[in-house]
Design a protein around this motif. Structure first.
Motif, mmCIF file in Angstrom:
data_model
loop_
_atom_site.group_PDB
_atom_site.id
_atom_site.type_symbol
_atom_site.label_atom_id
_atom_site.label_comp_id
_atom_site.label_asym_id
_atom_site.label_seq_id
_atom_site.Cartn_x
_atom_site.Cartn_y
_atom_site.Cartn_z
ATOM 1 N N GLY A 139 0.825 -1.198 0.000
ATOM 2 C CA GLY A 139 0.000 0.000 0.000
ATOM 3 C C GLY A 139 0.862 1.252 0.000
ATOM 4 O O GLY A 139 2.023 1.236 -0.375
ATOM 5 N N GLY A 140 0.303 2.339 0.461
ATOM 6 C CA GLY A 140 1.017 3.605 0.456
ATOM 7 C C GLY A 140 1.786 3.879 1.727
ATOM 8 O O GLY A 140 2.277 4.991 1.922
ATOM 9 N N SER A 141 1.911 2.885 2.606
ATOM 10 C CA SER A 141 2.583 3.094 3.888
ATOM 11 C C SER A 141 4.080 3.303 3.705
ATOM 12 O O SER A 141 4.682 2.811 2.754
ATOM 13 N N VAL A 142 4.678 4.049 4.664
ATOM 14 C CA VAL A 142 6.132 4.206 4.661
ATOM 15 C C VAL A 142 6.756 3.270 5.695
ATOM 16 O O VAL A 142 7.959 3.337 5.940
ATOM 17 N N ASP A 143 5.935 2.416 6.293
ATOM 18 C CA ASP A 143 6.451 1.443 7.250
ATOM 19 C C ASP A 143 7.216 0.350 6.512
ATOM 20 O O ASP A 143 7.015 0.106 5.322
ATOM 21 N N GLN A 144 8.087 -0.340 7.244
ATOM 22 C CA GLN A 144 8.834 -1.442 6.661
ATOM 23 C C GLN A 144 8.313 -2.778 7.181
ATOM 24 O O GLN A 144 7.807 -2.872 8.299
ATOM 25 N N GLN A 145 8.396 -3.779 6.356
ATOM 26 C CA GLN A 145 7.973 -5.135 6.724
ATOM 27 C C GLN A 145 9.182 -6.048 6.656
ATOM 28 O O GLN A 145 9.838 -6.140 5.620
ATOM 29 N N MET A 146 9.458 -6.729 7.750
ATOM 30 C CA MET A 146 10.564 -7.670 7.785
ATOM 31 C C MET A 146 10.143 -8.974 7.110
ATOM 32 O O MET A 146 9.079 -9.525 7.403
ATOM 33 N N ILE A 147 10.976 -9.462 6.217
ATOM 34 C CA ILE A 147 10.721 -10.735 5.539
ATOM 35 C C ILE A 147 11.433 -11.869 6.269
ATOM 36 O O ILE A 147 10.844 -12.914 6.535
ATOM 37 N N ALA A 148 12.690 -11.674 6.615
ATOM 38 C CA ALA A 148 13.473 -12.692 7.322
ATOM 39 C C ALA A 148 14.705 -12.013 7.910
ATOM 40 O O ALA A 148 15.113 -10.939 7.467
ATOM 41 N N ALA A 149 15.290 -12.657 8.912
ATOM 42 C CA ALA A 149 16.466 -12.096 9.579
ATOM 43 C C ALA A 149 17.573 -13.135 9.670
ATOM 44 O O ALA A 149 17.315 -14.346 9.643
ATOM 45 N N ASN A 150 18.795 -12.626 9.770
ATOM 46 C CA ASN A 150 19.975 -13.480 9.972
ATOM 47 C C ASN A 150 20.122 -14.523 8.862
ATOM 48 O O ASN A 150 20.325 -15.710 9.111
ATOM 49 N N VAL A 151 20.003 -14.017 7.637
ATOM 50 C CA VAL A 151 20.087 -14.854 6.442
ATOM 51 C C VAL A 151 21.492 -14.742 5.853
ATOM 52 O O VAL A 151 22.034 -13.643 5.707
ATOM 53 N N ASP A 152 22.099 -15.869 5.507
ATOM 54 C CA ASP A 152 23.426 -15.877 4.893
ATOM 55 C C ASP A 152 23.353 -15.718 3.376
ATOM 56 O O ASP A 152 24.144 -14.991 2.774
ATOM 57 N N ILE A 153 22.399 -16.429 2.758
ATOM 58 C CA ILE A 153 22.261 -16.405 1.293
ATOM 59 C C ILE A 153 20.790 -16.239 0.941
ATOM 60 O O ILE A 153 19.928 -16.921 1.501
ATOM 61 N N ALA A 154 20.504 -15.335 0.015
ATOM 62 C CA ALA A 154 19.146 -15.168 -0.501
ATOM 63 C C ALA A 154 19.097 -15.718 -1.917
ATOM 64 O O ALA A 154 19.832 -15.253 -2.796
ATOM 65 N N PHE A 155 18.260 -16.714 -2.134
ATOM 66 C CA PHE A 155 18.054 -17.253 -3.476
ATOM 67 C C PHE A 155 16.937 -16.437 -4.135
ATOM 68 O O PHE A 155 15.770 -16.542 -3.752
ATOM 69 N N VAL A 156 17.313 -15.606 -5.098
ATOM 70 C CA VAL A 156 16.327 -14.796 -5.817
ATOM 71 C C VAL A 156 15.821 -15.637 -6.983
ATOM 72 O O VAL A 156 16.552 -15.902 -7.939
ATOM 73 N N VAL A 157 14.561 -16.062 -6.887
ATOM 74 C CA VAL A 157 14.004 -17.021 -7.844
ATOM 75 C C VAL A 157 13.257 -16.279 -8.948
ATOM 76 O O VAL A 157 12.340 -15.500 -8.683
ATOM 77 N N GLN A 158 13.666 -16.520 -10.186
ATOM 78 C CA GLN A 158 13.023 -15.938 -11.363
ATOM 79 C C GLN A 158 12.606 -17.051 -12.304
ATOM 80 O O GLN A 158 13.402 -17.934 -12.616
ATOM 81 N N SER A 159 11.367 -17.013 -12.742
ATOM 82 C CA SER A 159 10.923 -17.970 -13.746
ATOM 83 C C SER A 159 11.549 -17.618 -15.089
ATOM 84 O O SER A 159 11.562 -16.458 -15.495
ATOM 85 N N GLY A 160 12.078 -18.620 -15.778
ATOM 86 C CA GLY A 160 12.654 -18.380 -17.095
ATOM 87 C C GLY A 160 11.609 -18.298 -18.189
ATOM 88 O O GLY A 160 11.934 -17.990 -19.333
ATOM 89 N N HIS A 161 10.328 -18.560 -17.812
ATOM 90 C CA HIS A 161 9.278 -18.615 -18.822
ATOM 91 C C HIS A 161 8.598 -17.260 -18.935
ATOM 92 O O HIS A 161 9.261 -16.223 -18.998
ATOM 93 N N PHE A 162 7.252 -17.210 -18.898
ATOM 94 C CA PHE A 162 6.531 -15.979 -19.175
ATOM 95 C C PHE A 162 6.758 -14.887 -18.125
ATOM 96 O O PHE A 162 6.610 -13.713 -18.416
ATOM 97 N N ASP A 163 7.090 -15.269 -16.922
ATOM 98 C CA ASP A 163 7.173 -14.292 -15.830
ATOM 99 C C ASP A 163 8.578 -13.721 -15.650
ATOM 100 O O ASP A 163 8.860 -13.074 -14.649
ATOM 101 N N PHE A 164 9.476 -13.961 -16.586
ATOM 102 C CA PHE A 164 10.833 -13.427 -16.466
ATOM 103 C C PHE A 164 10.770 -11.907 -16.484
ATOM 104 O O PHE A 164 10.240 -11.299 -17.405
#
Length: 390
Positions: A139-164
C-alpha cells in the motif's frame, strides 16, 4: 521448522522449561509438526559467536535462547536444542516495540520463557540482527515489513518462462544489498525454454549482476545438485520471488518428497501461489531454508548509497562525471548519459536505477518525518501521563 528424515519431515522434541503461565494470550499458537527422535544444538540452528556476543545483557529469570522458525498472523513457533513450540509475545515486548519491524520475524534469535511443561513459550527479547531482508509495507505506507532475519544467502528465484522480469530481479537484488545478504539468482523452469532462450535469459541476468546464477528445472532435475552444494550445514538461506515461480517446488525437491503443497501449473506453464506463511525448514544437509510467500508489491527501502552499490557499473561511470554531485539527469559532462548514447548502458537499466533511487530517497525522507511525528506523539503521551499523576 521442518527437517527431512528417511520417513518424513518432522519437528524437534519439546523439553520442559518450568511452569510459567502468561496473562496476556493473544492469537492462537501455530500448530507444530510431529516430533522426531533427534537432539539439536543451538549451533545446528545457526547460533554462532556473533550472536553470542550480541545476546541481551540481561534477561528475565528462566529464559533461554531460541530461534523463530515460523510466523503466521501474530503467532510464532520457536526452535531450540530439543524442541519446537508455539509462542506469543510478552506484553512488555509489544508495548516497547515502536514499529512492527521491531517484532520478531522468521530467522530472529530471541529469549523465551517456557511454560505448561515446555509446550508453549513467551518471547521477551529479540537479538540484534546480523543481516535482514525487508521491504516497504504494501500500500502507500512508509512502514517497513521484515521478511526474514539473519540470512546468509538469498536465493532470488526468477521464472525463465513468461514471468521473467529483469526489473523485478533488480528490486530483489536491491533488497539483498540493503540487508547485506549474499544473493544467488535461481532461474527456474528452464525445461520450458529453448537453448537460445536460456542463453538470452542468462545474458540479461549477467548484465544486471555479478551474483552467481543457477539454471534449474524441477522437472528434469537440472541444476539441483549445484544448488545442494551451496546448502552448507549451519547456513541460513531464504527463497525470494513472485508467486508461482517454483519456490515451494524447489523446497520439495531438496527434501526429496512433497512435504509442502503445490498446485498444478497453468496452461502457460506458470505455477500458482500456495505458500501462505514464512517458515524455516531444516534440510537433511544441515542447512536451513526459509520459504516465503510470493510478493505482489516490492517497494524498496534503504537509501541512495545502497541503490548505487546495486548498480556497480553506474558507480564506475559516475566517477568520470564532470560534477561530483551529478544526478545523471540533466548535468553537462555526465558520463552515465554519455554511456547510454554510445550504447554501453541500457536505457531501461538506467530508468530502473532512477526509479529505485527516487523510491529510496522518498522512503528515507518520509520515514524520518514519521519518526519525528512518533517521537513528538510519545512526548505528548508522557506529558499527559505526568500531568494526570500530578
Amino acid at each position: 521448522m521442518s527437517r527431512q528424515t528417511n520417513a518424513d519431515v518432522h519437528s524437534i522434541h519439546v523439553r520442559s522449561q518450568g511452569n510459567f503461565r502468561p496473562t496476556n494470550r493473544t492469537s492462537p499458537p501455530i500448530q507444530k509438526p510431529e516430533p522426531f527422535d533427534e537432539i539439536m544444538t543451538l549451533h545446528d540452528l545457526g547460533f554462532d559467536p556473533w550472536f553470542a556476543a550480541h545476546a541481551p545483557e540481561s534477561q528475565p529469570d528462566g529464559c533461554s535462547f531460541a530461534r523463530v522458525c515460523a510466523v503466521d498472523r501474530g503467532s510464532y513457533c520457536l526452535g531450540n536444542e530439543s524442541g519446537e513450540v508455539p509462542a506469543e509475545l510478552s506484553g512488555k515486548l509489544l508495548y516497547q516495540s515502536d514499529r512492527k519491524a521491531d517484532l520478531p520475524c522468521v530467522g530472529d534469535w530471541v529469549t523465551a520463557q517456557y511454560y505448561d511443561q515446555g509446550k508453549a513459550a513467551i518471547i521477551h527479547q529479540v537479538f540484534p540482527r546480523k543481516t535482514y531482508l525487508r521491504r516497504r509495507a504494501a500500500g502507500g505506507s512508509v512502514d517497513q515489513q521484515m521478511i526474514a532475519a539473519n540470512v546468509d544467502i538469498a536465493f532470488v528465484v526468477q521464472s525463465g518462462h513468461f514471468d521473467f522480469n529483469p526489473n523485478r530481479l533488480e528490486r530483489y537484488l536491491f533488497m539483498t544489498a540493503d540487508g547485506q545478504v549474499e544473493p544467488i539468482v535461481l532461474l527456474t523452469k528452464t525445461d520450458l525454454l529453448t537453448l537460445e532462450e536460456l542463453e538470452q535469459r542468462l545474458s540479461i541476468i549477467a548484465s544486471l549482476t555479478t551474483a552467481r546464477t543457477l539454471a534449474l528445472s524441477a522437472v528434469t532435475g537440472t541444476g539441483l545438485d549445484e544448488l545442494r552444494d551451496v546448502l552448507a550445514p549451519g547456513k541460513t538461506c531464504c527463497l525470494l520471488g513472485s508467486s508461482g515461480v517454483g519456490k515451494t517446488t524447489i523446497v520439495n525437491r531438496l527434501l526429496g518428497r512433497d512435504a509442502f503443497d503445490t498446485r498444478t501449473v497453468s496452461d502457460s506453464g506458470e505455477g500458482v501461489h500456495t505458500t501462505t506463511r514464512r517458515q524455516l525448514i531444516l534440510l537433511d544437509s544441515g542447512a536451513m531454508l526459509i520459504d516465503t510467500p510470493g510478493m505482489r508489491e516490492l517497494g524498496v527501502l534503504g537509501h541512495g548509497d545502497t541503490v548505487d552499490a546495486g548498480f556497480g557499473e553506474l558507480g564506475e561511470l559516475a566517477a568520470s562525471c564532470r560534477f561530483a554531485d551529478c544526478t545523471h539527469r540533466h548535468e553537462p559532462g555526465c558520463a552515465v548519459r554519455a554511456a547510454i548514447q554510445r550504447g554501453d548502458l541500457q536505457e531501461e537499466r538506467y530508468a530502473n536505477y532512477l526509479r529505485l533511487k527516487k523510491e529510496a530517497e522518498y522512503f528515507e525522507m518520509s520515514s524520518l518525518d514519521k519518526r519525528k511525528k512518533d517521537k513528538s506523539f510519545g512526548k505528548l503521551v508522557k506529558s499527559v501521563k505526568k500531568g494526570m499523576k500530578g
